[in-house]
Structure formats: C-alpha cells, structure tokens
Write a protein that holds these residues in place. Structure first.
Motif, PDB file in Angstrom:
ATOM      1  N   LYS A   1      57.378   6.801 -18.405  1.00  0.00           N
ATOM      2  CA  LYS A   1      56.265   5.933 -18.801  1.00  0.00           C
ATOM      3  C   LYS A   1      54.964   6.466 -18.209  1.00  0.00           C
ATOM      4  O   LYS A   1      54.966   7.339 -17.345  1.00  0.00           O
ATOM      5  CB  LYS A   1      56.518   4.517 -18.305  1.00  0.00           C
ATOM      6  CG  LYS A   1      57.760   3.908 -18.906  1.00  0.00           C
ATOM      7  CD  LYS A   1      57.975   2.511 -18.386  1.00  0.00           C
ATOM      8  CE  LYS A   1      59.248   1.941 -19.010  1.00  0.00           C
ATOM      9  NZ  LYS A   1      59.507   0.589 -18.583  1.00  0.00           N
TER      10      LYS A   1
ATOM     11  N   ASN B   1      52.853   4.711 -16.373  1.00  0.00           N
ATOM     12  CA  ASN B   1      52.553   4.139 -15.062  1.00  0.00           C
ATOM     13  C   ASN B   1      53.729   4.338 -14.102  1.00  0.00           C
ATOM     14  O   ASN B   1      54.870   4.462 -14.521  1.00  0.00           O
ATOM     15  CB  ASN B   1      52.210   2.655 -15.193  1.00  0.00           C
ATOM     16  CG  ASN B   1      53.317   1.865 -15.866  1.00  0.00           C
ATOM     17  OD1 ASN B   1      54.037   2.391 -16.703  1.00  0.00           O
ATOM     18  ND2 ASN B   1      53.459   0.618 -15.508  1.00  0.00           N
ATOM     19  N   ASP B   2      53.411   4.393 -12.809  1.00  0.00           N
ATOM     20  CA  ASP B   2      54.448   4.546 -11.797  1.00  0.00           C
ATOM     21  C   ASP B   2      55.290   3.272 -11.753  1.00  0.00           C
ATOM     22  O   ASP B   2      54.752   2.160 -11.848  1.00  0.00           O
ATOM     23  CB  ASP B   2      53.827   4.805 -10.424  1.00  0.00           C
ATOM     24  CG  ASP B   2      53.160   6.169 -10.354  1.00  0.00           C
ATOM     25  OD1 ASP B   2      53.290   6.951 -11.310  1.00  0.00           O
ATOM     26  OD2 ASP B   2      52.503   6.443  -9.333  1.00  0.00           O
ATOM     27  N   GLU B   3      56.591   3.453 -11.590  1.00  0.00           N
ATOM     28  CA  GLU B   3      57.490   2.307 -11.610  1.00  0.00           C
ATOM     29  C   GLU B   3      58.732   2.602 -10.789  1.00  0.00           C
ATOM     30  O   GLU B   3      59.273   3.708 -10.832  1.00  0.00           O
ATOM     31  CB  GLU B   3      57.884   2.006 -13.060  1.00  0.00           C
ATOM     32  CG  GLU B   3      58.867   0.888 -13.218  1.00  0.00           C
ATOM     33  CD  GLU B   3      59.252   0.682 -14.665  1.00  0.00           C
ATOM     34  OE1 GLU B   3      58.747  -0.275 -15.264  1.00  0.00           O
ATOM     35  OE2 GLU B   3      60.053   1.492 -15.188  1.00  0.00           O
TER      36      GLU B   3
ATOM     37  N   ARG C   1      62.507   0.695 -10.032  1.00  0.00           N
ATOM     38  CA  ARG C   1      63.433  -0.395 -10.342  1.00  0.00           C
ATOM     39  C   ARG C   1      64.726  -0.160  -9.580  1.00  0.00           C
ATOM     40  O   ARG C   1      65.230   0.968  -9.536  1.00  0.00           O
ATOM     41  CB  ARG C   1      63.745  -0.444 -11.833  1.00  0.00           C
ATOM     42  CG  ARG C   1      62.600  -0.942 -12.650  1.00  0.00           C
ATOM     43  CD  ARG C   1      63.045  -1.188 -14.061  1.00  0.00           C
ATOM     44  NE  ARG C   1      61.902  -1.695 -14.800  1.00  0.00           N
ATOM     45  CZ  ARG C   1      61.988  -2.267 -15.952  1.00  0.00           C
ATOM     46  NH1 ARG C   1      63.160  -2.407 -16.528  1.00  0.00           N
ATOM     47  NH2 ARG C   1      60.917  -2.704 -16.568  1.00  0.00           N
TER      48      ARG C   1
END
Length: 129
Positions: free
Chosen positions: A4, A6-8, A10
């Motif tokens: 994606k 944006n940094d993410e 999970r």
C-alpha cells in the motif's frame, strides 16, 4: 499482497495450529524498501524468542509488504488468552520500533541532503576557470 501507499503494521493471533504448533501470530508490515530492514525485523523477533516459520515478501515501486507467520520458541500455555495478547502486542511494538528507527534515520539523511551548501558560489568558480 500488493504494498500500500501508507506505512502499516498488522498483528493477528491465529489459533487452530500450524505446522504442529497450537498457536501462531500473523504479522504484516508495509513500508518503503530500506536496506537492512529484514535483518532488523529478524533481530527484533529473535530478541522476543520468536521464530519466523513462513514469510512472504512483495515489492512494488520502492514499497514492500512483508507477511510473517511467527511462533514462540518458549514452552508456554497457549490456552492463556492474556499471554497470547501480550505476545501479539510485543510483536506489534517490535515491528513499530524497527519501522520508526528506519524512518528517523531516513529523515536525518534527507535533512542532511537539503542542508548541504557549497562553499563556492557560482560567481567565484568563474574566477578559477
């Protein structure tokens, strides 16, 4: 598996067993590609006495997404929901710290590049040519 914009981070608990283990954690990290990132992730997880048993990595235009399945190297009672929650929180914090460390070092590097000033002005260079 596409990275994606944006940094993410999970982190999800997985029950039901995988490769003979009653409990595992699925963690994903999406960020800009940075040399040394995978090594730092591994060191952070090793420090928590966790082992990566599966990894998937995808890259696209300078971005990368890493998905790991992680198990604990310690013999613990995985029936304890509090322990599983603590373990998942520890993984999230470890990944956040690695990502933050790379972001800070990248920001310092970019700041230095912007501040670089030539000691010679373009008019004084003409005097030497």
């Amino acid at each position: 598996m596409i990275p994606k914009d944006n940094d993410e981070i999970r982190v999800e608990s997985q029950e039901g067993g995988l490769n003979g283990f009653p409990y595992s954690i699925r963690a994903s990290l999406c960020c800009d590609y940075k040399p040394g990132l995978l090594s730092d992730i591994r060191q952070a997880l090793d420090a928590l006495q966790l082992m990566i048993i599966r990894a998937e990595i995808a890259t696209l235009e300078g971005r990368m997404k890493n998905v790991f399945v992680i198990i604990s190297c310690k013999e613990q009672k995985f029936e304890d929901a509090e322990y599983r929650q603590f373990l998942a929180g520890s993984v999230h914090q470890a990944l956040r710290s690695v990502l933050d460390r790379f972001s800070v070092s990248q920001g310092v590097l970019e700041t230095r590049k912007r501040r670089r000033i030539s000691i010679f002005s373009s008019s004084s260079l003409g005097d030497f040519l």
